[in-house]
Design an enzyme around this catalytic site. Structure first.
Site, PDB file in Angstrom:
ATOM      1  N   SER A   1       0.852  -1.189   0.000  1.00  0.00           N
ATOM      2  CA  SER A   1       0.000   0.000   0.000  1.00  0.00           C
ATOM      3  C   SER A   1       0.881   1.230   0.000  1.00  0.00           C
ATOM      4  O   SER A   1       1.915   1.261   0.670  1.00  0.00           O
ATOM      5  CB  SER A   1      -0.900   0.021   1.235  1.00  0.00           C
ATOM      6  OG  SER A   1      -1.576   1.265   1.314  1.00  0.00           O
ATOM      7  N   GLY A   2       0.478   2.231  -0.735  1.00  0.00           N
ATOM      8  CA  GLY A   2       1.196   3.494  -0.720  1.00  0.00           C
ATOM      9  C   GLY A   2       0.572   4.469   0.269  1.00  0.00           C
ATOM     10  O   GLY A   2       0.988   5.618   0.362  1.00  0.00           O
ATOM     11  N   ASN A   3      -0.433   4.024   1.015  1.00  0.00           N
ATOM     12  CA  ASN A   3      -1.188   4.903   1.918  1.00  0.00           C
ATOM     13  C   ASN A   3      -0.589   4.836   3.328  1.00  0.00           C
ATOM     14  O   ASN A   3      -0.695   3.809   3.998  1.00  0.00           O
ATOM     15  CB  ASN A   3      -2.647   4.431   1.899  1.00  0.00           C
ATOM     16  CG  ASN A   3      -3.538   5.209   2.854  1.00  0.00           C
ATOM     17  OD1 ASN A   3      -3.075   5.748   3.854  1.00  0.00           O
ATOM     18  ND2 ASN A   3      -4.819   5.242   2.551  1.00  0.00           N
TER      19      ASN A   3
ATOM     20  N   LYS B   1      -2.751   3.506   6.196  1.00  0.00           N
ATOM     21  CA  LYS B   1      -2.932   2.056   6.216  1.00  0.00           C
ATOM     22  C   LYS B   1      -1.684   1.341   6.683  1.00  0.00           C
ATOM     23  O   LYS B   1      -1.764   0.375   7.439  1.00  0.00           O
ATOM     24  CB  LYS B   1      -3.245   1.556   4.807  1.00  0.00           C
ATOM     25  CG  LYS B   1      -4.676   1.665   4.450  1.00  0.00           C
ATOM     26  CD  LYS B   1      -4.890   0.807   3.237  1.00  0.00           C
ATOM     27  CE  LYS B   1      -6.159   1.160   2.552  1.00  0.00           C
ATOM     28  NZ  LYS B   1      -6.237   0.495   1.261  1.00  0.00           N
TER      29      LYS B   1
ATOM     30  N   GLU C   1      -2.291  -1.075 -11.040  1.00  0.00           N
ATOM     31  CA  GLU C   1      -3.655  -0.730 -11.407  1.00  0.00           C
ATOM     32  C   GLU C   1      -4.649  -1.690 -10.774  1.00  0.00           C
ATOM     33  O   GLU C   1      -4.496  -2.916 -10.883  1.00  0.00           O
ATOM     34  CB  GLU C   1      -3.787  -0.781 -12.935  1.00  0.00           C
ATOM     35  CG  GLU C   1      -4.296   0.518 -13.508  1.00  0.00           C
ATOM     36  CD  GLU C   1      -4.684   0.357 -14.956  1.00  0.00           C
ATOM     37  OE1 GLU C   1      -5.859   0.590 -15.279  1.00  0.00           O
ATOM     38  OE2 GLU C   1      -3.803  -0.057 -15.737  1.00  0.00           O
TER      39      GLU C   1
ATOM     40  N   ASP D   1      -7.572  -4.480   0.102  1.00  0.00           N
ATOM     41  CA  ASP D   1      -8.387  -3.566  -0.675  1.00  0.00           C
ATOM     42  C   ASP D   1      -9.633  -3.340   0.140  1.00  0.00           C
ATOM     43  O   ASP D   1     -10.230  -4.264   0.673  1.00  0.00           O
ATOM     44  CB  ASP D   1      -8.736  -4.116  -2.054  1.00  0.00           C
ATOM     45  CG  ASP D   1      -9.256  -2.984  -2.929  1.00  0.00           C
ATOM     46  OD1 ASP D   1      -8.504  -2.021  -3.147  1.00  0.00           O
ATOM     47  OD2 ASP D   1     -10.418  -3.045  -3.373  1.00  0.00           O
TER      48      ASP D   1
ATOM     49  N   PHE E   1      -8.382   8.365   8.784  1.00  0.00           N
ATOM     50  CA  PHE E   1      -8.207   8.879   7.429  1.00  0.00           C
ATOM     51  C   PHE E   1      -9.484   8.619   6.643  1.00  0.00           C
ATOM     52  O   PHE E   1     -10.432   8.012   7.158  1.00  0.00           O
ATOM     53  CB  PHE E   1      -7.004   8.208   6.739  1.00  0.00           C
ATOM     54  CG  PHE E   1      -7.196   6.736   6.459  1.00  0.00           C
ATOM     55  CD1 PHE E   1      -6.974   5.802   7.444  1.00  0.00           C
ATOM     56  CD2 PHE E   1      -7.612   6.287   5.204  1.00  0.00           C
ATOM     57  CE1 PHE E   1      -7.162   4.443   7.202  1.00  0.00           C
ATOM     58  CE2 PHE E   1      -7.803   4.929   4.947  1.00  0.00           C
ATOM     59  CZ  PHE E   1      -7.578   4.012   5.952  1.00  0.00           C
TER      60      PHE E   1
ATOM     61  N   LYS F   1     -10.359   1.172  16.969  1.00  0.00           N
ATOM     62  CA  LYS F   1     -10.644   0.931  15.557  1.00  0.00           C
ATOM     63  C   LYS F   1     -10.262  -0.496  15.174  1.00  0.00           C
ATOM     64  O   LYS F   1     -10.936  -1.139  14.370  1.00  0.00           O
ATOM     65  CB  LYS F   1      -9.920   1.954  14.677  1.00  0.00           C
ATOM     66  CG  LYS F   1     -10.406   1.899  13.235  1.00  0.00           C
ATOM     67  CD  LYS F   1      -9.863   3.002  12.358  1.00  0.00           C
ATOM     68  CE  LYS F   1     -10.291   2.746  10.913  1.00  0.00           C
ATOM     69  NZ  LYS F   1      -9.673   3.650   9.951  1.00  0.00           N
TER      70      LYS F   1
ATOM     71  N   ARG G   1     -10.737  -3.656   8.897  1.00  0.00           N
ATOM     72  CA  ARG G   1      -9.388  -4.195   8.729  1.00  0.00           C
ATOM     73  C   ARG G   1      -8.996  -5.026   9.945  1.00  0.00           C
ATOM     74  O   ARG G   1      -8.368  -6.069   9.813  1.00  0.00           O
ATOM     75  CB  ARG G   1      -8.383  -3.068   8.508  1.00  0.00           C
ATOM     76  CG  ARG G   1      -7.609  -3.212   7.196  1.00  0.00           C
ATOM     77  CD  ARG G   1      -6.620  -2.089   6.967  1.00  0.00           C
ATOM     78  NE  ARG G   1      -7.137  -0.786   7.279  1.00  0.00           N
ATOM     79  CZ  ARG G   1      -7.987  -0.120   6.495  1.00  0.00           C
ATOM     80  NH1 ARG G   1      -8.373  -0.631   5.344  1.00  0.00           N
ATOM     81  NH2 ARG G   1      -8.450   1.051   6.857  1.00  0.00           N
TER      82      ARG G   1
HETATM   83  P1  IMP Z   1      -7.806   1.202  -1.425  1.00  0.00           P
HETATM   84  O1  IMP Z   1      -6.509   1.860  -1.075  1.00  0.00           O
HETATM   85  O2  IMP Z   1      -8.002   0.927  -2.857  1.00  0.00           O
HETATM   86  O3  IMP Z   1      -8.122   0.037  -0.544  1.00  0.00           O
HETATM   87  O4  IMP Z   1      -8.878   2.335  -1.148  1.00  0.00           O
HETATM   88  C1  IMP Z   1      -9.634   2.332  -0.037  1.00  0.00           C
HETATM   89  C2  IMP Z   1     -10.309   3.669   0.127  1.00  0.00           C
HETATM   90  O5  IMP Z   1     -11.477   3.424   0.886  1.00  0.00           O
HETATM   91  C3  IMP Z   1      -9.460   4.645   0.936  1.00  0.00           C
HETATM   92  O6  IMP Z   1      -8.731   5.525   0.152  1.00  0.00           O
HETATM   93  C4  IMP Z   1     -10.528   5.382   1.733  1.00  0.00           C
HETATM   94  O7  IMP Z   1     -11.085   6.391   0.940  1.00  0.00           O
HETATM   95  C5  IMP Z   1     -11.573   4.298   1.951  1.00  0.00           C
HETATM   96  N1  IMP Z   1     -11.273   3.565   3.195  1.00  0.00           N
HETATM   97  C6  IMP Z   1     -10.832   2.304   3.349  1.00  0.00           C
HETATM   98  N2  IMP Z   1     -10.665   1.976   4.628  1.00  0.00           N
HETATM   99  C7  IMP Z   1     -11.012   3.068   5.320  1.00  0.00           C
HETATM  100  C8  IMP Z   1     -11.033   3.347   6.716  1.00  0.00           C
HETATM  101  O8  IMP Z   1     -10.681   2.562   7.594  1.00  0.00           O
HETATM  102  N3  IMP Z   1     -11.462   4.575   7.029  1.00  0.00           N
HETATM  103  C9  IMP Z   1     -11.844   5.501   6.120  1.00  0.00           C
HETATM  104  N4  IMP Z   1     -11.813   5.299   4.826  1.00  0.00           N
HETATM  105  C10 IMP Z   1     -11.406   4.086   4.413  1.00  0.00           C
END
Ligand code: IMP
Length: 197
Positions: A12-14, A17, A42, A71, A150, A173, A179
């Site tokens: 993940s780049g987030n 997360k 992608e 995801d 987030f 959480k 998750r």
């Molecule tokens: P992914 O990175 O493709 O899994 O995108 C998931 C997206 O769903 C994130 O960018 C958020 O916008 C939303 N999302 C997923 N999990 C959460 C969470 O725990 N809290 C708030 N938003 C979430």
């Protein structure tokens, strides 16, 4: 304790997360790494689990380590499951995504929604080692509350808690969240796999 811990790359780049996963994985005999910069994968799947698979397999192949991908997203009943797998792309930023969703639900009394998280662990040879899915039910409130977390956290109130995700500590959480639930399904078989080497 083994000196030779297996590395697990979080696909993940987030940063939000990655932080959550580091906390979730801290009790396991693993070295946890973030995925390398510049890796763009992608997400072409139409389900959360298909996308988790695509990411885990690609990152494991690129790094040569086991990779854990998730995801996840928010599915709103009154919007036929939207934003769903498009949650991250629903608008350009977190505040804009929240604004768009609140607008779409403006005249709507049915506020129920659920978060879903699909997790997949894959190996560099392309094999899928583990796959699970966790959910969290709640409702979309009209005015954001809380400043932790987030994404859609400030507008998602978890059923039975009167709190949004953004009002919860990481520990809370983890207990209530999609998750955290997916992770508690993943942890026992992951521990088992790690003990088999
Ligand atoms: P992914 O990175 O493709 O899994 O995108 C998931 C997206 O769903 C994130 O960018 C958020 O916008 C939303 N999302 C997923 N999990 C959460 C969470 O725990 N809290 C708030 N938003 C979430």
């Amino acid at each position: 304790m083994s000196m030779n811990l297996r590395t697990l790359v979080i696909a993940s780049g987030n940063p939000g997360k990655v932080r959550e996963f580091e906390g979730l994985l801290s009790g396991l005999p693993l070295t946890v790494k973030a995925q390398p910069d510049g890796l763009e994968i992608e997400e072409t799947g139409s389900t959360f689990s298909a996308n988790a698979r695509i990411k885990a397999i690609a990152v494991a192949a690129a790094t040569g380590d086991w990779a854990l991908a998730d995801d996840s997203g928010l599915s709103v009943d009154a919007l036929d499951g939207a934003p769903g797998v498009h949650s991250a792309r629903y608008a350009a930023s977190d505040p804009e995504r929240i604004a768009r969703l609140l607008k779409a639900l403006d005249a709507e009394d049915n506020r129920s929604a659920r978060f879903c998280a699909a997790l997949c662990v894959a190996a560099p040879d392309g094999s899928v080692l583990l796959e699970v899915e966790g959910h969290c039910k709640g409702s979309i409130i009209r005015t954001p509350r809380g400043n932790q977390g987030f994404g859609y956290d400030p507008i998602f109130e978890v059923d039975g808690t009167e709190k949004t995700f953004a009002q919860m500590s990481l520990k809370e959480k983890k207990a209530h969240g999609h998750r955290g639930r997916a992770f508690s399904l993943l942890e026992p078989p992951l521990r088992q796999l790690l003990s088999q080497r």
